[in-house]
Enzyme design. Structure first.
Site, PDB file in Angstrom:
ATOM      1  N   ASP A   1      37.602  38.594  31.770  1.00  9.42           N
ATOM      2  CA  ASP A   1      38.898  39.666  31.516  1.00  9.42           C
ATOM      3  C   ASP A   1      39.775  38.660  31.650  1.00  9.42           C
ATOM      4  OD1 ASP A   1      38.867  38.821  34.487  1.00  9.42           O
ATOM      5  OD2 ASP A   1      38.177  41.207  34.860  1.00  9.42           O
TER       6      ASP A   1
ATOM      7  N   GLU B   1      29.871  40.705  30.419  1.00  8.43           N
ATOM      8  CA  GLU B   1      30.579  41.137  32.173  1.00  8.43           C
ATOM      9  C   GLU B   1      31.573  41.950  31.315  1.00  8.43           C
ATOM     10  OE1 GLU B   1      31.382  39.068  36.010  1.00  8.43           O
ATOM     11  OE2 GLU B   1      33.659  38.824  34.508  1.00  8.43           O
TER      12      GLU B   1
ATOM     13  N   GLU C   1      44.198  41.315  34.687  1.00  4.18           N
ATOM     14  CA  GLU C   1      43.012  41.840  34.480  1.00  4.18           C
ATOM     15  C   GLU C   1      42.790  42.913  34.158  1.00  4.18           C
ATOM     16  OE1 GLU C   1      43.087  38.201  37.208  1.00  4.18           O
ATOM     17  OE2 GLU C   1      43.971  40.057  37.382  1.00  4.18           O
TER      18      GLU C   1
ATOM     19  N   HIS D   1      43.828  33.783  45.240  1.00  4.98           N
ATOM     20  CA  HIS D   1      44.607  33.436  44.549  1.00  4.98           C
ATOM     21  C   HIS D   1      45.455  34.702  43.610  1.00  4.98           C
ATOM     22  CE1 HIS D   1      40.848  34.872  42.172  1.00  4.98           C
ATOM     23  NE2 HIS D   1      41.910  35.119  41.239  1.00  4.98           N
TER      24      HIS D   1
ATOM     25  N   ARG E   1      46.974  37.543  41.725  1.00  2.00           N
ATOM     26  CA  ARG E   1      48.421  37.385  41.684  1.00  2.00           C
ATOM     27  C   ARG E   1      48.961  38.741  42.516  1.00  2.00           C
ATOM     28  NH1 ARG E   1      50.466  36.164  37.280  1.00  2.00           N
ATOM     29  NH2 ARG E   1      49.490  34.489  35.880  1.00  2.00           N
TER      30      ARG E   1
ATOM     31  N   HIS F   1      44.151  26.972  46.158  1.00  2.00           N
ATOM     32  CA  HIS F   1      44.328  27.597  44.243  1.00  2.00           C
ATOM     33  C   HIS F   1      45.878  25.989  44.004  1.00  2.00           C
ATOM     34  CE1 HIS F   1      44.626  29.889  40.180  1.00  2.00           C
ATOM     35  NE2 HIS F   1      43.485  29.933  40.778  1.00  2.00           N
TER      36      HIS F   1
END
Length: 388
Positions: free
Chosen positions: A104, A126, A140, A212, A214, A244
């Site tokens: 994604d 996936e 995503e 990590h 967002r 990250h």
């Protein structure tokens, strides 16, 4: 006599940009390269360039084309535009029969859309993960929903993910439940035995943390840092947190956690080392996606530091717990597992709902069957998405 079309390898372009994509497409690329039916053309977009360079060779993945699309702190719209232009050029030059995308990411969405514009069928590995909230995780959730409108083959990791797709109108004939390729790769890497754990302390309870996402950046992540400080303050744990590369992550976590006793902030681990670290830990705290699948495979309880998850199978099985982002709740949930052996064993022994390590073989079996058929492979799936 005409040539046997099955003797001509299918040119399959695998598009990846991030480390998770590389991990999950590596078994597909290796399986393709090990036979004579497919010619894998691996294209990296450089979305996680430094992370990818650490690991692709170790995963036995040969990269055909490397793009350079990343710019410091660029906006998603700029990244998408760069990806679309570069991938379109590559597809016109290479003329693949098939494009394979995973998951994604922005790379996956751009790869699928560029292939659609070039009239190349798309396989989505996936497929079908959903939270039901369009902007959580961001971006995503929207990316994977859009890819579902484009893909010809939808390789779902679980039965739940497959149902999401058919409920949205994807033809059941184009949805295939395979398990998740991340399990294939994890088992392959551990069998190689080449990684080195990042844990150092002896006698401490070992906690692996990854942060990590967002939607967690900013104040939420600062609060998570406070929870980790409180956890380290017990004095009986060792916390390893691979930082990250994102400046938005480092600008928050470094001031909160640098120099704290019991907390090791390390640079991003190569995948072999990450797998060894995961195998050695006692507990996982994460806002990542793939580790929610990997941890149950190794009987490691996982606390998911998010308000939603597209992998509810782990939660329903009891192998993971969705604890949200409140620092006190995170601290309390972690301490319960550290202090209550019954609660810990219940999660550790819950089992893995995400596959048996043969997902890539199932993906290739289906693609082989369809490309061996007498009829041409259509661009998109039949069903409600197609014109009547």
């Amino acid at each position: 006599m005409s040539a046997d079309p099955s003797a001509v390898p299918v040119r399959a372009m695998l598009v990846l940009g991030t480390r998770p994509e590389a991990i999950k497409l590596a078994p597909v690329a290796r399986t393709m390269a090990g036979g004579d039916r497919f010619e894998p053309i691996v294209v990296t977009t450089g979305q996680h360039r430094e992370m990818l360079e650490q690991m692709l060779g170790l995963l036995c993945v040969d990269v055909r084309i490397s793009l350079d699309v990343m710019r410091n702190r660029q906006q998603l719209s700029d990244l998408t535009a760069r990806l679309m232009g570069s991938l379109g050029d590559v597809m016109r030059d290479q003329r693949p029969d098939l494009v394979v995308v995973q998951g994604d990411t922005t790379t996956a969405l751009a790869g699928a859309l560029a292939a659609f514009y070039e009239r190349i069928p798309v396989a989505h590995v996936e497929a079908g993960l959903r939270t039901g909230v369009p902007d959580n995780p961001f971006p995503e959730e929207l990316n994977r929903s859009l890819i579902a409108r484009i893909a010809r083959w939808h390789f779902a990791p679980t039965a739940r993910a497959a149902r999401h797709l058919t409920d949205e109108g994807v033809s059941p004939e184009q949805v295939f439940t395979t398990g998740n390729t991340v399990i294939d790769n994890l088992l392959w890497v551990l069998a190689e035995g080449a990684g080195t754990s990042a844990f150092r302390a002896s006698g401490a309870r070992r906690i692996l943390v990854t942060l990590h996402r967002r939607e967690n950046q900013g104040e939420r992540m600062r609060g998570m840092g406070r929870a980790l400080r409180g956890l380290a303050g017990r004095g009986d744990v060792e916390i390893v947190l691979p930082l990250h590369k994102s400046p938005a992550v480092r600008d928050v976590l470094l001031p909160e956690l640098a120099g704290q006793n019991g907390i090791s902030l390390v640079e991003p681990l190569g995948y072999l080392d990450f797998a060894a670290t995961l195998a050695e830990c006692d507990l996982v705290l994460t806002d990542s996606g793939g580790i929610q699948e990997e941890a149950p495979s190794l009987s490691k309880p996982a606390l998911v530091l998010r308000t939603t998850t597209e992998r509810p199978e782990a939660v329903e099985a009891g192998a993971a717990r969705l604890v949200g982002t409140d620092p006190e709740v995170i601290l309390g949930a972690a301490e319960e597992l550290l202090d209550d052996p019954v609660a810990y064993r219940r999660m550790a022994c819950a089992g893995n709902p995400f596959g048996d390590g043969r997902a890539a073989a199932r993906v290739l079996a289906r693609l082989t069957e369809d490309f061996a058929a007498e009829v041409p492979v259509p661009l998109t799936s039949p069903g409600p998405y197609s014109a009547a």
